[in-house]
Structures are given as C-alpha cells and as structure tokens.
Design a protein around this motif. Structure first.
Motif, PDB file in Angstrom:
ATOM      1  N   ARG A   1       0.844  -1.202   0.000  1.00 28.93           N
ATOM      2  CA  ARG A   1       0.000   0.000   0.000  1.00 28.93           C
ATOM      3  C   ARG A   1       0.875   1.247   0.000  1.00 28.93           C
ATOM      4  O   ARG A   1       2.054   1.190   0.365  1.00 28.93           O
ATOM      5  CB  ARG A   1      -0.934   0.013   1.207  1.00 28.93           C
ATOM      6  CG  ARG A   1      -1.977  -1.091   1.213  1.00 28.93           C
ATOM      7  CD  ARG A   1      -2.992  -0.936   0.101  1.00 28.93           C
ATOM      8  NE  ARG A   1      -3.940  -2.057   0.058  1.00 28.93           N
ATOM      9  CZ  ARG A   1      -4.861  -2.208  -0.878  1.00 28.93           C
ATOM     10  NH1 ARG A   1      -4.948  -1.323  -1.861  1.00 28.93           N
ATOM     11  NH2 ARG A   1      -5.670  -3.235  -0.853  1.00 28.93           N
ATOM     12  N   ILE A   2       0.259   2.376  -0.398  1.00 30.89           N
ATOM     13  CA  ILE A   2       0.950   3.660  -0.496  1.00 30.89           C
ATOM     14  C   ILE A   2       0.127   4.708   0.229  1.00 30.89           C
ATOM     15  O   ILE A   2      -1.104   4.735   0.104  1.00 30.89           O
ATOM     16  CB  ILE A   2       1.093   4.115  -1.963  1.00 30.89           C
ATOM     17  CG1 ILE A   2       1.638   3.006  -2.861  1.00 30.89           C
ATOM     18  CG2 ILE A   2       1.953   5.373  -2.056  1.00 30.89           C
ATOM     19  CD1 ILE A   2       1.512   3.325  -4.344  1.00 30.89           C
ATOM     20  N   THR A   3       0.798   5.601   0.970  1.00 34.06           N
ATOM     21  CA  THR A   3       0.113   6.775   1.516  1.00 34.06           C
ATOM     22  C   THR A   3       1.122   7.889   1.741  1.00 34.06           C
ATOM     23  O   THR A   3       2.338   7.656   1.744  1.00 34.06           O
ATOM     24  CB  THR A   3      -0.631   6.435   2.824  1.00 34.06           C
ATOM     25  OG1 THR A   3      -1.575   7.461   3.121  1.00 34.06           O
ATOM     26  CG2 THR A   3       0.330   6.277   3.992  1.00 34.06           C
ATOM     27  N   PHE A   4       0.621   9.096   1.913  1.00 38.35           N
ATOM     28  CA  PHE A   4       1.445  10.269   2.206  1.00 38.35           C
ATOM     29  C   PHE A   4       1.090  10.793   3.592  1.00 38.35           C
ATOM     30  O   PHE A   4      -0.074  10.714   4.009  1.00 38.35           O
ATOM     31  CB  PHE A   4       1.207  11.373   1.176  1.00 38.35           C
ATOM     32  CG  PHE A   4       1.801  11.108  -0.171  1.00 38.35           C
ATOM     33  CD1 PHE A   4       3.048  11.624  -0.507  1.00 38.35           C
ATOM     34  CD2 PHE A   4       1.125  10.356  -1.116  1.00 38.35           C
ATOM     35  CE1 PHE A   4       3.610  11.386  -1.765  1.00 38.35           C
ATOM     36  CE2 PHE A   4       1.665  10.117  -2.367  1.00 38.35           C
ATOM     37  CZ  PHE A   4       2.918  10.632  -2.689  1.00 38.35           C
ATOM     38  N   ASP A   5       2.079  11.355   4.294  1.00 39.43           N
ATOM     39  CA  ASP A   5       1.789  11.968   5.586  1.00 39.43           C
ATOM     40  C   ASP A   5       1.547  13.468   5.416  1.00 39.43           C
ATOM     41  O   ASP A   5       1.545  14.000   4.293  1.00 39.43           O
ATOM     42  CB  ASP A   5       2.883  11.664   6.615  1.00 39.43           C
ATOM     43  CG  ASP A   5       4.212  12.366   6.322  1.00 39.43           C
ATOM     44  OD1 ASP A   5       4.274  13.227   5.411  1.00 39.43           O
ATOM     45  OD2 ASP A   5       5.203  12.034   7.011  1.00 39.43           O
TER      46      ASP A   5
ATOM     47  N   PHE B   1       5.359   3.391   1.794  1.00 34.96           N
ATOM     48  CA  PHE B   1       4.824   2.219   1.109  1.00 34.96           C
ATOM     49  C   PHE B   1       5.328   0.965   1.822  1.00 34.96           C
ATOM     50  O   PHE B   1       6.317   1.007   2.558  1.00 34.96           O
ATOM     51  CB  PHE B   1       5.179   2.205  -0.380  1.00 34.96           C
ATOM     52  CG  PHE B   1       6.634   2.019  -0.695  1.00 34.96           C
ATOM     53  CD1 PHE B   1       7.125   0.798  -1.136  1.00 34.96           C
ATOM     54  CD2 PHE B   1       7.528   3.074  -0.571  1.00 34.96           C
ATOM     55  CE1 PHE B   1       8.467   0.624  -1.437  1.00 34.96           C
ATOM     56  CE2 PHE B   1       8.872   2.921  -0.876  1.00 34.96           C
ATOM     57  CZ  PHE B   1       9.350   1.687  -1.309  1.00 34.96           C
ATOM     58  N   SER B   2       4.630  -0.129   1.605  1.00 35.08           N
ATOM     59  CA  SER B   2       4.939  -1.374   2.317  1.00 35.08           C
ATOM     60  C   SER B   2       5.374  -2.461   1.351  1.00 35.08           C
ATOM     61  O   SER B   2       4.918  -2.523   0.209  1.00 35.08           O
ATOM     62  CB  SER B   2       3.722  -1.857   3.115  1.00 35.08           C
ATOM     63  OG  SER B   2       2.638  -2.168   2.244  1.00 35.08           O
ATOM     64  N   ILE B   3       6.277  -3.312   1.837  1.00 36.11           N
ATOM     65  CA  ILE B   3       6.658  -4.530   1.123  1.00 36.11           C
ATOM     66  C   ILE B   3       6.611  -5.675   2.139  1.00 36.11           C
ATOM     67  O   ILE B   3       7.176  -5.554   3.230  1.00 36.11           O
ATOM     68  CB  ILE B   3       8.074  -4.444   0.517  1.00 36.11           C
ATOM     69  CG1 ILE B   3       8.166  -3.272  -0.472  1.00 36.11           C
ATOM     70  CG2 ILE B   3       8.433  -5.749  -0.194  1.00 36.11           C
ATOM     71  CD1 ILE B   3       9.547  -3.086  -1.087  1.00 36.11           C
ATOM     72  N   GLY B   4       5.921  -6.759   1.788  1.00 40.63           N
ATOM     73  CA  GLY B   4       5.846  -7.910   2.673  1.00 40.63           C
ATOM     74  C   GLY B   4       7.156  -8.680   2.723  1.00 40.63           C
ATOM     75  O   GLY B   4       8.124  -8.349   2.018  1.00 40.63           O
TER      76      GLY B   4
ATOM     77  N   GLN C   1      -1.059  -4.981   4.004  1.00 42.15           N
ATOM     78  CA  GLN C   1      -1.895  -4.674   2.848  1.00 42.15           C
ATOM     79  C   GLN C   1      -2.962  -3.634   3.190  1.00 42.15           C
ATOM     80  O   GLN C   1      -3.987  -3.532   2.506  1.00 42.15           O
ATOM     81  CB  GLN C   1      -2.530  -5.945   2.282  1.00 42.15           C
ATOM     82  CG  GLN C   1      -1.521  -6.839   1.588  1.00 42.15           C
ATOM     83  CD  GLN C   1      -2.158  -7.959   0.800  1.00 42.15           C
ATOM     84  OE1 GLN C   1      -3.297  -8.360   1.047  1.00 42.15           O
ATOM     85  NE2 GLN C   1      -1.429  -8.502  -0.165  1.00 42.15           N
ATOM     86  N   GLY C   2      -2.713  -2.895   4.245  1.00 46.19           N
ATOM     87  CA  GLY C   2      -3.549  -1.755   4.594  1.00 46.19           C
ATOM     88  C   GLY C   2      -2.670  -0.660   5.152  1.00 46.19           C
ATOM     89  O   GLY C   2      -1.802  -0.929   5.989  1.00 46.19           O
ATOM     90  N   MET C   3      -2.857   0.582   4.676  1.00 46.33           N
ATOM     91  CA  MET C   3      -2.074   1.702   5.190  1.00 46.33           C
ATOM     92  C   MET C   3      -2.849   2.989   4.957  1.00 46.33           C
ATOM     93  O   MET C   3      -3.377   3.207   3.865  1.00 46.33           O
ATOM     94  CB  MET C   3      -0.708   1.780   4.505  1.00 46.33           C
ATOM     95  CG  MET C   3       0.171   2.905   5.039  1.00 46.33           C
ATOM     96  SD  MET C   3       1.730   3.086   4.130  1.00 46.33           S
ATOM     97  CE  MET C   3       2.487   1.511   4.424  1.00 46.33           C
ATOM     98  N   ILE C   4      -2.910   3.829   5.995  1.00 44.96           N
ATOM     99  CA  ILE C   4      -3.645   5.079   5.868  1.00 44.96           C
ATOM    100  C   ILE C   4      -3.141   6.071   6.901  1.00 44.96           C
ATOM    101  O   ILE C   4      -2.665   5.683   7.976  1.00 44.96           O
ATOM    102  CB  ILE C   4      -5.170   4.843   6.039  1.00 44.96           C
ATOM    103  CG1 ILE C   4      -5.969   6.081   5.618  1.00 44.96           C
ATOM    104  CG2 ILE C   4      -5.510   4.428   7.457  1.00 44.96           C
ATOM    105  CD1 ILE C   4      -7.459   5.841   5.514  1.00 44.96           C
ATOM    106  N   LYS C   5      -3.267   7.329   6.577  1.00 45.78           N
ATOM    107  CA  LYS C   5      -2.931   8.396   7.518  1.00 45.78           C
ATOM    108  C   LYS C   5      -4.130   8.653   8.418  1.00 45.78           C
ATOM    109  O   LYS C   5      -5.260   8.782   7.943  1.00 45.78           O
ATOM    110  CB  LYS C   5      -2.563   9.666   6.756  1.00 45.78           C
ATOM    111  CG  LYS C   5      -2.203  10.855   7.634  1.00 45.78           C
ATOM    112  CD  LYS C   5      -1.972  12.100   6.798  1.00 45.78           C
ATOM    113  CE  LYS C   5      -3.267  12.622   6.217  1.00 45.78           C
ATOM    114  NZ  LYS C   5      -3.108  13.884   5.489  1.00 45.78           N
TER     115      LYS C   5
END
Length: 398
Positions: free
Chosen positions: A182-186, A193-196, A249-253
């Motif tokens: 997943r991708i997000t900005f602060d 972003f995340s990598i498993g 597989q989940g990411m959010i500000k």
C-alpha cells in the motif's frame, strides 16, 4: 523387564477404562484430546477484545460503480470525482460517468501468486503536478522471479507517461507471496509504502540490510530523507522506516493525528493493526499471536522488550486488506470508525476505537465476497472493492 512393565501398565489402563461408564470414557477421551491439542498449538492466542457483532439488517444499499472486475486492488479518486482502479492482472482503469477506459502505457508486471499491479495513490498536490504513484511486482533486477517496485507517472490522453522508477526491492524471488503493498502520504508530504516479507520470514523482516517485511519512507521524487532512522546505519536499506512486518496490505494516515496506521496479515491468526513509529521493530517473526498454517507453533513469545505490540490483533485471521477512516457526515453513526476488508471471511469490518483501543466491532456486507480494498471518496461515501464483482458504493437508507 521393560516389556513386563509395559504389559503391567497396559493392564492397569484396561482395568481403569473397564471400571468407568461409556459416557465418562467419552468425556475423558475428549479432555485428553483437548489437552494434546493445546500443547501443540500453545502459541495460538484467543480472540482479542470485543466480540464481532452482526446487525440484523443493513442500514445502507449497495450501488454498483464498476462491474466485471476480477481482482480490483487499488483505488484513487481524481479531482473531477472520477476513479482510477488497478487490477492485479496489470490493468489500470479510468472510471467516469459509468464508462471504463483502459489506461495504456502501464509497465509490464510480474504476475505470480499475490504479485501483479497493486496499489495506486495521487500526489497530495496532484492538481498542480499530475503525479500518480503505483506499486507493482517487477521482474527487473537481480535474480529470477520478481519483487515489489514503486513508480510514478502522469496520465496524458489515457496513457501513462513520464515513468519514473522510484524503488525496486531486491533480490528477486520466484515465491508468489507477500508483496505488500500500500501507499500513503503523511502531512509533511513524505511517501510511505509497504513490502511484505516475500515468504522469507527467517531472513527479511529482521535484517535491515535486506528488503522485505518493512515500511519505507521516501521523498515524493524517490530520494531518501536524511532523517530516516537507518540512513546512517552501515549496510542498512536507508529507505526503511520500520521493520519486523509480515505482509502489510492496509495503510492510511490518521485523519486527526496524522500518524501512519497499517494492518498486516499474520500467519494462522495474529493479523495486526499497528501505528507506525520511526525506527521501531514490530516483531515478526520473533513475536506473533499466530501459529503456522499446519497448526504448529512459530514461537511461544508474544511480547519482547524492544518490539512493538499491535494496537489490535485478530484470532482467527480475517486476512485484512484495505483500510479507511470514516470522517464524513454521510454516516453519522460511523464517524471516527476504522473500516477493514476481510478476504478470508468475505465481509467488511467496522471497528470503533477510543484512546487507541478497539471498543466495538461490527460485521458489514456479510458474505459479499473477498473484500480487497475500501476507501472514503471525496463525496464522503464509502467505496468497496470486491474480488470477482467490482466496486460498490454504500448509500445509507432513507
């Protein structure tokens, strides 16, 4: 002598079982089986926190937005209210006025297992610069197979142009699991972003010199911030912001605090919600609330000094994917709630959180299908991506 003792013990056991009733014998056998199962799966924890509640009826209707999608993965709304959707097989789709347009120029993806075209996000200043960010599985680089990559590009005449590869995890592997991503900005414009762990949990998550099992932090142009926690650590991947993750597989500000929240897949049990902190170790696989899929323990340790505890964990696993905070007034009773999709149990979960503790849970969209993503649109409505179906909009009943 040994045979005599074993014979004597077996006779005692037979006499013992002969003396008790059939019903008590059955009860005893159940107890013995339960004790043996407990010993085998001693690391498996009980479900944490409040019981999952299912409402008697839905308070909303489902309005189809996009139909006929196999595995819709990422969603991003453009300023005009239209929608960009990624499909894992490699398609980027623009949805506007109930019409679908395939965007050309998407890079070739390494399509294997859980890998393919993954998340999408707009630059916070998209109106001014037009940058779109994508994560995907890419075969370029060292070794056979592929690994997770991050790129940015712009859309011109329904075509991706100005491609820039910002990060590519190494080495490649033919394993088809745990790409993230997943991708997000602060609030400061940094990109996360995340990598498993890419199925190599004994090596990647706890080794700062290796990609995988990490949350990464970059400038919007792919440069690495000098204040990243391991920027000056010898041999470390300098883009790493936190480590010890399995497959986020989940990411959010967070809409109020600005903190980056994630959730990640555990093994059999032990899916987690975490608040990401600079340089912290989230423990996988040294500590976990889950067990191996075979039922054997991974570890008996669930806590350790120097490793973060999850804000919440699920046992059994729901296989979480996608997450969104509800901030709009469209759903007044849900305001402040966290929404999480479930792949394995095929529903949408709503969690009420107070003081960073889950105080209630609600099961929505029961048996809807594998929920891959959930977002709150600029119109305040909730949009849910469902595998094999497409994207639906939750419209409150009047």
């Amino acid at each position: 002598m040994l045979k005599s003792i074993m014979y004597f013990k077996s006779k005692l056991i037979l006499v013992f079982f002969h003396k008790i009733s059939d019903m008590k014998l059955i009860q005893l056998m159940v107890i013995m089986f339960t004790m043996s199962f407990t010993l085998v799966s001693c690391a498996q924890q009980k479900e944490q926190g409040p019981i999952l509640h299912t409402p008697l009826e839905n308070s909303f209707d489902l309005q189809p937005v996009v139909e006929g999608l196999n595995i819709p993965w990422g969603m991003a709304f453009l300023p005009d209210g239209s929608l960009l959707v990624t499909e894992k097989e490699g398609n980027l789709i623009h949805v506007k006025n109930n019409s679908k347009t395939i965007i050309k120029g998407v890079p070739e993806v390494y399509l294997r297992g859980q890998g393919g075209l993954l998340d999408i996000a707009l630059h916070p200043n998209y109106k001014d610069n037009g940058w779109i960010y994508l994560t995907y599985a890419l075969a370029d680089g060292q070794g056979s197979g592929g690994n997770t990559a991050l790129m940015r590009a712009k859309i011109d005449n329904n075509t991706l142009v100005s491609h820039e590869l910002l990060y590519k995890a190494t080495p490649n592997t033919t394993k088809g699991v745990h790409f993230g991503s997943r991708i997000t900005f602060d609030n400061d414009g940094y990109l996360y972003f995340s990598i498993g762990d890419r199925g190599d949990h004994d090596l990647n998550p706890q080794d700062l010199s290796r990609d995988g099992g990490k949350i990464y932090r970059l400038h919007d142009d792919g440069q690495i911030p000098v204040d990243n926690p391991f920027f000056n650590t010898s041999d470390a991947k300098k883009a790493v912001y936190s480590y010890g993750h399995r497959n986020p597989q989940g990411m959010i500000k967070h809409p109020e605090t600005g903190a980056i929240w994630t959730h990640e897949h555990g093994p059999k049990g032990g899916d987690e919600i975490n608040i990401i902190k600079k340089g912290k170790n989230y423990g996988w696989p040294i500590i976990t609330y889950g067990i191996n899929y075979s039922g054997t323990p991974i570890t008996d340790v669930t806590e350790m000094e120097g490793m973060e505890q999850p804000l919440y964990y699920w046992v059994p696993s729901i296989a979480p994917s996608g997450m969104a905070f509800v901030t709009s007034s469209v759903y007044p009773q849900w305001k402040g709630s966290l929404l999480v999709g479930s792949l394995s149990f095929q529903y949408l979960e709503r969690l009420e959180i107070k003081d960073n503790k889950v105080v209630s849970r609600e099961k929505l969209l029961v048996d809807i299908g594998r929920v891959r993503n959930v977002v709150q649109g600029p119109d305040g409505y909730i949009y849910v991506a469902i595998e094999g179906t497409g994207i639906v909009k939750l419209v409150p009943k009047k």
